[in-house]
Design a protein around this motif. Structure first.
Motif, PDB file in Angstrom:
ATOM      1  N   SER A 148      26.242  40.317  44.677  1.00 50.78           N
ATOM      2  CA  SER A 148      27.691  40.345  44.478  1.00 50.78           C
ATOM      3  C   SER A 148      28.079  41.515  43.578  1.00 50.78           C
ATOM      4  N   CYS A 149      29.226  42.088  43.887  1.00 47.44           N
ATOM      5  CA  CYS A 149      29.725  43.256  43.166  1.00 47.44           C
ATOM      6  C   CYS A 149      29.894  42.959  41.677  1.00 47.44           C
ATOM      7  N   ARG A 150      29.422  43.848  40.835  1.00 47.60           N
ATOM      8  CA  ARG A 150      29.517  43.670  39.394  1.00 47.60           C
ATOM      9  C   ARG A 150      30.954  43.615  38.894  1.00 47.60           C
ATOM     10  N   SER A 151      31.857  44.160  39.675  1.00 50.30           N
ATOM     11  CA  SER A 151      33.241  44.194  39.229  1.00 50.30           C
ATOM     12  C   SER A 151      34.067  43.041  39.808  1.00 50.30           C
ATOM     13  N   CYS A 152      34.053  42.875  41.135  1.00 51.35           N
ATOM     14  CA  CYS A 152      34.959  41.893  41.742  1.00 51.35           C
ATOM     15  C   CYS A 152      34.230  40.657  42.263  1.00 51.35           C
ATOM     16  N   GLY A 153      32.897  40.696  42.342  1.00 50.51           N
ATOM     17  CA  GLY A 153      32.155  39.518  42.776  1.00 50.51           C
ATOM     18  C   GLY A 153      32.045  39.349  44.281  1.00 50.51           C
TER      19      GLY A 153
ATOM     20  N   TYR B 187      28.107  48.156  42.833  1.00 49.54           N
ATOM     21  CA  TYR B 187      29.531  47.928  43.078  1.00 49.54           C
ATOM     22  C   TYR B 187      29.823  48.012  44.568  1.00 49.54           C
ATOM     23  N   CYS B 188      30.817  47.228  45.002  1.00 52.26           N
ATOM     24  CA  CYS B 188      31.203  47.289  46.411  1.00 52.26           C
ATOM     25  C   CYS B 188      32.106  48.495  46.627  1.00 52.26           C
ATOM     26  N   LYS B 189      32.383  48.773  47.887  1.00 54.22           N
ATOM     27  CA  LYS B 189      33.109  50.008  48.186  1.00 54.22           C
ATOM     28  C   LYS B 189      34.554  49.972  47.699  1.00 54.22           C
ATOM     29  N   HIS B 190      35.059  48.761  47.428  1.00 53.23           N
ATOM     30  CA  HIS B 190      36.434  48.678  46.929  1.00 53.23           C
ATOM     31  C   HIS B 190      36.510  48.996  45.438  1.00 53.23           C
ATOM     32  N   CYS B 191      35.380  48.962  44.773  1.00 50.79           N
ATOM     33  CA  CYS B 191      35.386  49.078  43.317  1.00 50.79           C
ATOM     34  C   CYS B 191      34.856  50.419  42.834  1.00 50.79           C
ATOM     35  N   ILE B 192      34.608  51.339  43.751  1.00 49.35           N
ATOM     36  CA  ILE B 192      34.145  52.654  43.318  1.00 49.35           C
ATOM     37  C   ILE B 192      35.219  53.694  43.612  1.00 49.35           C
TER      38      ILE B 192
HETATM   39 ZN   LIG Z   1      33.827  45.034  44.150  1.00 51.01          ZN
END
Ligand SMILES: [Zn+2]
Ligand SMILES: [Zn+2]
Ligand SMILES: [Zn+2]
Ligand SMILES: [Zn+2]
Length: 137
Positions: free
Chosen positions: A61-66, A79-84
């Motif tokens: 799971s993404c470190r930022s949004c989960g 991180y997922c692509k939405h959070c970079i």
């Molecule tokens: Zn994310």
């Protein structure tokens, strides 16, 4: 909710026949599709998804949004692509607001990355591009 329906394997269509192909179960805890909903893309049951999303371990799971997106996390260091940052691929707290990291927001500022036109509202909205250049892409 047609979008979420597709994400989860359908217990009425999967996991009923015998053999390796007919089995749909959680790759982490072994729950079968008859006891829990299974996330199709990653073969994780709903309980594991919940647990992993809460952990934000940067592997599942993404470190930022989960969000659960192991492939993206491997690619973008947790991180997922939405959070970079859509320009340089790094993550910081700024990305959530603008889609760009703080450095890139500063660098790009009010100017279109392609044509160089100054159009601060458009550039911010289109993550670094003016409306005309977005349409051209
Ligand atoms: Zn994310
Ligand atoms: Zn599980
Ligand atoms: Zn950046
Ligand atoms: Zn432009």
């Amino acid at each position: 909710m047609p979008k979420t329906k597709k994400l989860w394997a359908d217990p009425n269509r999967e996991g009923r026949s015998k053999g390796p192909k007919g089995e749909r179960f959680c790759s982490r805890c072994g729950n079968t599709i008859q006891t829990a909903r299974i996330l199709k893309a990653h073969n994780l049951c709903e309980f594991c998804v919940k647990e992993l999303a809460g952990k934000r371990d940067g592997v599942w799971s993404c470190r930022s949004c989960g969000r659960i997106a192991p492939e993206e996390l491997r690619e973008h260091k947790g991180y997922c692509k939405h959070c970079i940052c859509s320009a340089c691929g790094r993550h910081d707290s700024f990305v959530k607001k603008t889609g760009l990291c703080m450095e890139c927001s500063k660098k790009i500022g009010d100017f279109c990355r392609i044509c160089g036109k100054e159009a601060s509202a458009q550039v911010r909205h289109n993550r670094g591009l003016c409306d005309a250049c977005v349409k051209k892409r």
